[in-house]
Design a protein around this motif. Structure first.
Motif, PDB file in Angstrom:
ATOM      1  N   VAL A 165       0.837  -1.197   0.000  1.00 53.89           N
ATOM      2  CA  VAL A 165       0.000   0.000   0.000  1.00 53.89           C
ATOM      3  C   VAL A 165       0.876   1.252   0.000  1.00 53.89           C
ATOM      4  CG1 VAL A 165      -1.712   1.312   1.330  1.00 53.89           C
ATOM      5  CG2 VAL A 165      -1.855  -1.200   1.216  1.00 53.89           C
ATOM      6  N   PHE A 166       1.939   1.207   0.769  1.00 57.19           N
ATOM      7  CA  PHE A 166       2.801   2.381   0.907  1.00 57.19           C
ATOM      8  C   PHE A 166       3.945   2.411  -0.111  1.00 57.19           C
ATOM      9  CE2 PHE A 166       0.755   2.030   5.052  1.00 57.19           C
ATOM     10  CZ  PHE A 166       0.381   3.353   5.281  1.00 57.19           C
ATOM     11  N   GLY A 167       4.042   1.360  -0.899  1.00 55.78           N
ATOM     12  CA  GLY A 167       5.101   1.308  -1.919  1.00 55.78           C
ATOM     13  C   GLY A 167       6.486   1.136  -1.346  1.00 55.78           C
ATOM     14  N   ILE A 168       6.571   0.350  -0.274  1.00 55.89           N
ATOM     15  CA  ILE A 168       7.861   0.168   0.400  1.00 55.89           C
ATOM     16  C   ILE A 168       8.139  -1.310   0.645  1.00 55.89           C
ATOM     17  CG2 ILE A 168       7.883   2.405   1.598  1.00 55.89           C
ATOM     18  CD1 ILE A 168       6.700   0.978   4.051  1.00 55.89           C
ATOM     19  N   GLY A 169       9.412  -1.605   0.889  1.00 52.32           N
ATOM     20  CA  GLY A 169       9.795  -2.937   1.324  1.00 52.32           C
ATOM     21  C   GLY A 169       9.723  -3.015   2.842  1.00 52.32           C
ATOM     22  N   HIS A 216      12.845   2.600   5.200  1.00 55.25           N
ATOM     23  CA  HIS A 216      12.224   1.695   4.231  1.00 55.25           C
ATOM     24  C   HIS A 216      12.961   1.811   2.911  1.00 55.25           C
ATOM     25  CE1 HIS A 216       8.769   1.258   6.926  1.00 55.25           C
ATOM     26  NE2 HIS A 216       8.850   2.554   7.124  1.00 55.25           N
ATOM     27  N   ARG A 217      12.909   0.709   2.156  1.00 54.65           N
ATOM     28  CA  ARG A 217      13.375   0.801   0.773  1.00 54.65           C
ATOM     29  C   ARG A 217      12.129   0.963  -0.081  1.00 54.65           C
ATOM     30  NH1 ARG A 217      18.622  -0.617   0.372  1.00 54.65           N
ATOM     31  NH2 ARG A 217      19.402  -1.891   2.097  1.00 54.65           N
ATOM     32  N   PRO A 218      12.108   1.972  -0.949  1.00 51.85           N
ATOM     33  CA  PRO A 218      10.921   2.156  -1.776  1.00 51.85           C
ATOM     34  C   PRO A 218      10.794   1.037  -2.809  1.00 51.85           C
ATOM     35  CG  PRO A 218      12.635   3.670  -2.435  1.00 51.85           C
ATOM     36  CD  PRO A 218      13.150   2.968  -1.220  1.00 51.85           C
ATOM     37  N   THR A 219       9.590   0.581  -3.053  1.00 49.14           N
ATOM     38  CA  THR A 219       9.344  -0.312  -4.187  1.00 49.14           C
ATOM     39  C   THR A 219       8.652   0.505  -5.270  1.00 49.14           C
ATOM     40  OG1 THR A 219       7.301  -1.054  -3.107  1.00 49.14           O
ATOM     41  CG2 THR A 219       9.256  -2.428  -2.840  1.00 49.14           C
ATOM     42  N   ARG A 220       7.368   0.813  -5.063  1.00 51.11           N
ATOM     43  CA  ARG A 220       6.685   1.674  -6.032  1.00 51.11           C
ATOM     44  C   ARG A 220       6.593   3.120  -5.559  1.00 51.11           C
ATOM     45  NH1 ARG A 220       1.109  -0.900  -7.634  1.00 51.11           N
ATOM     46  NH2 ARG A 220       1.122  -1.646  -5.488  1.00 51.11           N
ATOM     47  N   GLY A 221       7.018   3.369  -4.319  1.00 54.74           N
ATOM     48  CA  GLY A 221       6.891   4.717  -3.775  1.00 54.74           C
ATOM     49  C   GLY A 221       8.055   5.620  -4.161  1.00 54.74           C
ATOM     50  N   ARG A 222       7.857   6.918  -3.964  1.00 52.64           N
ATOM     51  CA  ARG A 222       8.915   7.900  -4.255  1.00 52.64           C
ATOM     52  C   ARG A 222       9.427   8.450  -2.926  1.00 52.64           C
ATOM     53  NH1 ARG A 222       8.352  13.559  -7.690  1.00 52.64           N
ATOM     54  NH2 ARG A 222      10.299  14.472  -6.903  1.00 52.64           N
ATOM     55  N   ARG A 231      18.993   5.750   3.196  1.00 53.00           N
ATOM     56  CA  ARG A 231      17.762   4.993   3.433  1.00 53.00           C
ATOM     57  C   ARG A 231      16.588   5.963   3.555  1.00 53.00           C
ATOM     58  NH1 ARG A 231      19.003  -0.386   5.121  1.00 53.00           N
ATOM     59  NH2 ARG A 231      21.239  -0.551   5.473  1.00 53.00           N
ATOM     60  N   ALA A 232      15.415   5.496   3.159  1.00 57.13           N
ATOM     61  CA  ALA A 232      14.266   6.392   3.079  1.00 57.13           C
ATOM     62  C   ALA A 232      13.634   6.614   4.446  1.00 57.13           C
ATOM     63  CB  ALA A 232      13.234   5.824   2.114  1.00 57.13           C
ATOM     64  N   ALA A 233      13.330   7.874   4.757  1.00 57.26           N
ATOM     65  CA  ALA A 233      12.656   8.231   6.002  1.00 57.26           C
ATOM     66  C   ALA A 233      11.200   8.602   5.749  1.00 57.26           C
ATOM     67  CB  ALA A 233      13.368   9.402   6.667  1.00 57.26           C
ATOM     68  N   LEU A 234      10.901   9.027   4.525  1.00 54.11           N
ATOM     69  CA  LEU A 234       9.523   9.382   4.147  1.00 54.11           C
ATOM     70  C   LEU A 234       9.332   9.006   2.688  1.00 54.11           C
ATOM     71  CD1 LEU A 234       6.793  10.830   4.714  1.00 54.11           C
ATOM     72  CD2 LEU A 234       7.917  12.982   4.088  1.00 54.11           C
ATOM     73  N   VAL A 235       8.322   8.151   2.467  1.00 53.08           N
ATOM     74  CA  VAL A 235       8.061   7.662   1.113  1.00 53.08           C
ATOM     75  C   VAL A 235       6.617   7.986   0.755  1.00 53.08           C
ATOM     76  CG1 VAL A 235       7.965   5.608  -0.375  1.00 53.08           C
ATOM     77  CG2 VAL A 235       9.737   5.790   1.390  1.00 53.08           C
ATOM     78  N   HIS A 236       6.410   8.446  -0.469  1.00 49.35           N
ATOM     79  CA  HIS A 236       5.064   8.754  -0.948  1.00 49.35           C
ATOM     80  C   HIS A 236       4.681   7.818  -2.082  1.00 49.35           C
ATOM     81  CE1 HIS A 236       2.456  11.337  -3.766  1.00 49.35           C
ATOM     82  NE2 HIS A 236       1.674  10.889  -2.799  1.00 49.35           N
ATOM     83  N   ARG A 237       3.465   7.326  -2.034  1.00 54.71           N
ATOM     84  CA  ARG A 237       2.944   6.564  -3.172  1.00 54.71           C
ATOM     85  C   ARG A 237       1.605   7.162  -3.562  1.00 54.71           C
ATOM     86  NH1 ARG A 237      -0.310   1.284  -3.212  1.00 54.71           N
ATOM     87  NH2 ARG A 237      -0.694   1.146  -5.442  1.00 54.71           N
ATOM     88  N   GLY A 242      -5.666   9.143  -4.530  1.00 54.79           N
ATOM     89  CA  GLY A 242      -5.320   8.979  -3.118  1.00 54.79           C
ATOM     90  C   GLY A 242      -3.814   8.989  -2.897  1.00 54.79           C
ATOM     91  N   HIS A 243      -3.444   9.026  -1.641  1.00 54.40           N
ATOM     92  CA  HIS A 243      -2.016   9.094  -1.280  1.00 54.40           C
ATOM     93  C   HIS A 243      -1.716   8.194  -0.096  1.00 54.40           C
ATOM     94  CE1 HIS A 243      -1.545  12.735  -3.751  1.00 54.40           C
ATOM     95  NE2 HIS A 243      -2.744  13.075  -3.280  1.00 54.40           N
ATOM     96  N   ALA A 244      -0.524   7.624  -0.124  1.00 56.83           N
ATOM     97  CA  ALA A 244      -0.026   6.888   1.038  1.00 56.83           C
ATOM     98  C   ALA A 244       1.370   7.405   1.357  1.00 56.83           C
ATOM     99  CB  ALA A 244       0.015   5.395   0.728  1.00 56.83           C
ATOM    100  N   TYR A 245       1.572   7.777   2.612  1.00 55.94           N
ATOM    101  CA  TYR A 245       2.881   8.270   3.068  1.00 55.94           C
ATOM    102  C   TYR A 245       3.396   7.344   4.168  1.00 55.94           C
ATOM    103  CZ  TYR A 245       1.877  12.662   0.658  1.00 55.94           C
ATOM    104  OH  TYR A 245       1.593  13.602  -0.297  1.00 55.94           O
ATOM    105  N   ALA A 246       4.624   6.890   4.026  1.00 57.84           N
ATOM    106  CA  ALA A 246       5.251   6.057   5.065  1.00 57.84           C
ATOM    107  C   ALA A 246       6.317   6.897   5.762  1.00 57.84           C
ATOM    108  CB  ALA A 246       5.890   4.823   4.437  1.00 57.84           C
ATOM    109  N   LEU A 247       6.144   7.080   7.064  1.00 58.06           N
ATOM    110  CA  LEU A 247       6.991   7.997   7.823  1.00 58.06           C
ATOM    111  C   LEU A 247       7.800   7.221   8.860  1.00 58.06           C
ATOM    112  CD1 LEU A 247       7.685  10.940   8.524  1.00 58.06           C
ATOM    113  CD2 LEU A 247       5.559  11.071   9.811  1.00 58.06           C
ATOM    114  N   GLY A 248       9.116   7.372   8.819  1.00 59.45           N
ATOM    115  CA  GLY A 248      10.005   6.657   9.741  1.00 59.45           C
ATOM    116  C   GLY A 248      10.096   7.256  11.134  1.00 59.45           C
ATOM    117  N   PRO A 249      10.534   8.526  11.262  1.00 60.63           N
ATOM    118  CA  PRO A 249      10.727   9.103  12.606  1.00 60.63           C
ATOM    119  C   PRO A 249       9.400   9.297  13.342  1.00 60.63           C
ATOM    120  CG  PRO A 249      11.845  10.411  10.912  1.00 60.63           C
ATOM    121  CD  PRO A 249      10.954   9.441  10.201  1.00 60.63           C
TER     122      PRO A 249
END
Ligand SMILES: [Zn+2]
Length: 636
Positions: A165-169, A216-222, A231-237, A242-249
């Motif tokens: 969903v978030f486009g991440i590994g 996270h490592r992005p798969t389909r996310g930017r 390494r990714a701290a914030l990824v957007h897909r 719609g939007h999905a954001y994966a936030l690390g901190p």
């Protein structure tokens, strides 16, 4: 001639005795002179004080309320236009997140119910996503949300099978991350242009207090933001609309670090600089909210929707300062502004200085008040070790409360409650009708218990730290004991510019204006602290700074004016909904809020009904809110 008998009177023993007696006499004389005319080594427990005839108090004892844990249910209200926080752990730092969203003006609701959260377009799942904290049904609701045009900000994605969903590994965790970089090429991040916004400290440099952070490592996310190792701290897909954001901190944790005066070397400067380490996160969340919610209306941070709030303050902690204060008040009056004077009630003579809270003080305070100034407290002892004072009994009274600064880092008989109670009492006693509302400690020394002790002693507003130390140029609400669980009613208004660090203040006008300019890009607060120990060049600095900021349409006011406005704004409940070509806004205000500006979604709005003024491009509406419920209808 025999050997002449040497007279004993001239013998060596006699001369030695004479010398000793002479020395003793001389020493005694010096002691006597010193004791009579010289600087006296005071008895710390009975120092000289100024006695105001017939004045003693405060009579009533202070009772410190217990810490009452904050309840997320207090925020469980409001319609679907609000950002919703789906809370997955009640023991998390959600209060930091709540206070931060209040400061930046994003209307929000907190719920534990994923079904309820699903009714909001923009959902933030905090502090973590995993199969441990969410039911399969809740995970399905989150997964579906972006597909139906919604936005999900997923924090701490540890599992739950939502990586696609978030486009991440899968998540990786590390204690090595210290900072991250934003990608300014992403349209969502367009408002961040300053180098201090584009690179943000997120973790303590001290290995012992560094937190584990997810990447996270992005798969389909930017990738929108990455740590120093890439390494990714914030990824957007993007998912359709719609939007999905994966936030690390953990943004709530970071916010509380700043708000609780525990920045642990994250801050990149102590004072006089621009430090947007927290504000950038809040603006980023606001940008995501505006992107995802068609009825996103946010509360502006400055009265009247102006670019910047300016609060001029003075600390009076030196004999000459109190005499110079009227010259500053006269300048302020001439320029059409008013300032806050934090005044030390110095009735004890000690190592720091002579007494200046004496019969001359009352008339000067009256003169400042007459010029429109706010009189506030700057403590009794102005101790450099105030943060180590015991809380006290709450029965400290003038004139028996006698804190004594014995040397630079030693103060005896001081308590936090004594400093707060007695200074407030004396200032109010010397200026009848005055209510002292604001406090600033000497040397910005911050006892852990200060927030709740300020509340217990009847203060409302604190200006006890620097904006750089708090890592924010916005005011914030203080936590009980500077911890994570209980809240106080005290708000902090941190100092932006001070006058003691090098280079001398008169050489810093350009730098101060440059800081103001950067803060004004997002409506921050600019608190100036100038000691009135001298006039001359400092007074001229203030004249020019004020004139320059007035020319840029900044709002000016005393701390108590700005703070009362801010607290009123903080309690406003805002809901909005879009109709075919219109926007309907409902505002509930428990307190009056004058000149509240609302930032509308996009431009070109006109007011249908309700009394409100629009700005030129129809993107912002201003209104005066008396207490109560208000409706505002707009159309394009
Ligand atoms: Zn001071």
């Amino acid at each position: 001639m025999g050997m002449a008998q040497r007279p004993l009177a001239h013998g060596p023993i006699f001369r030695l005795t004479l010398a000793l007696v002479g020395c003793a006499l001389f020493g005694g004389l010096v002691w006597l002179l010193a004791a009579t005319f010289g600087p006296v080594r005071r008895d710390p427990h009975n120092p000289p004080i100024h006695r105001f005839e017939g004045v003693s108090g405060p009579a009533a004892a202070t009772v410190v309320p217990p810490a009452i844990p904050a309840d997320w249910r207090d925020y469980d209200q409001g319609g679907p236009s609000r950002l919703v926080i789906l809370l997955t752990d009640e023991d998390s730092n959600w209060a930091g997140l709540a206070h931060g969203l209040k400061s930046i003006g994003v209307p929000f609701r907190i719920t534990r119910d994923a079904n309820e959260a699903g009714h909001h377009r923009v959902m933030m799942v905090y502090p973590s996503i995993s199969g441990r904290v969410l039911t399969p049904e809740a995970l399905r609701i989150i997964a579906r949300h972006p597909e139906t045009g919604g936005t999900v900000i997923g924090c701490g994605i540890e599992g739950g099978g939502l990586e696609e969903v978030f486009g991440i590994g899968p998540a990786e965790s590390s204690r090595e991350h210290r900072k991250l970089r934003l990608d300014p090429a992403h349209p969502l991040l367009a408002e961040f242009t300053d180098p201090l916004e584009l690179e943000l400290p997120v973790n303590s440099a001290d290995p012992d207090s560094a937190l584990t952070m997810l990447s996270h490592r992005p798969t389909r996310g930017r990738v929108l933001a990455s740590y120093e190792d890439g390494r990714a701290a914030l990824v957007h897909r993007a998912v359709g609309s719609g939007h999905a954001y994966a936030l690390g901190p953990d943004v709530g944790h970071l916010l509380l670090k700043g708000y609780n005066d525990r920045q642990e070397l994250l801050s990149r400067s102590y004072a006089n600089g621009f430090e947007p380490a927290l504000d950038t996160w809040l603006r980023l969340l606001r940008a995501i909210y505006r992107e995802g919610e068609p009825a996103a209306v946010t509360l502006h941070t400055v009265p009247g929707g102006r670019p910047l709030s300016v609060v001029l303050t003075h600390d009076i902690d030196f004999t000459r300062s109190i005499v110079n204060a009227p010259a500053y008040a006269a300048l302020e009056r001439e320029q059409g502004v008013a300032a806050t004077y934090f005044i030390q009630t110095k009735y004890v003579q000690d190592w720091n200085d002579d007494i200046f809270m004496n019969e001359q003080a009352g008339p000067i305070l009256q003169e400042l008040l007459a010029a429109g100034a706010e009189i506030a407290s700057h403590s009794v002892s102005h101790s450099r070790v105030f943060e180590n004072f015991p809380p006290g009994t709450g029965t400290e009274r003038y004139p028996t409360y006698r804190p004594f600064v014995q040397e630079r880092l030693l103060t005896v008989n001081g308590t936090v409650l004594g400093e707060l109670r007695v200074s407030k009492f004396l200032l109010e006693r010397l200026t009848p009708g005055l209510e002292v509302q604001s406090f600033r400690p000497g040397h910005l020394r911050n006892p852990r218990d200060l927030p709740q002790l300020l509340q217990a002693t009847g203060y409302r507003y604190s200006s006890s730290t620097t904006a750089n130390n708090a890592m924010t140029h916005l005011p914030f609400r203080l936590m009980h004991g500077r911890a994570t669980q209980a809240v106080t009613d005290i708000y902090e208004f941190p100092v932006t510019i001070e006058d003691e660090l090098p280079p001398p203040l008169p050489q810093r006008l350009g730098r101060a204006l440059h800081v103001a300019e950067r803060i004004a890009r997002y409506g921050g607060l600019f608190v100036v602290l100038i000691h009135t120990d001298s006039t001359g060049e400092k007074l001229e600095f203030q004249r020019r700074l004020t004139a320059e900021l007035q020319a840029k349409d900044a709002w000016f006011g005393r701390l108590q004016d700005f703070a009362a406005w801010w607290v009123g704004r903080d309690q406003v409940e805002l809901d909005a909904h879009r109709t075919a070509d219109g926007l309907h806004i409902t505002l509930k205000a428990p307190l009056p809020v004058a000149a509240l500006a609302l930032q509308l979604p996009g431009t070109g709005w006109r007011v249908d009904a309700g009394e409100a003024g629009l700005n030129a491009d129809g993107s912002q509406v201003r209104l005066n809110l008396p207490p109560g419920t208000h409706h505002l209808r707009l159309h394009r």
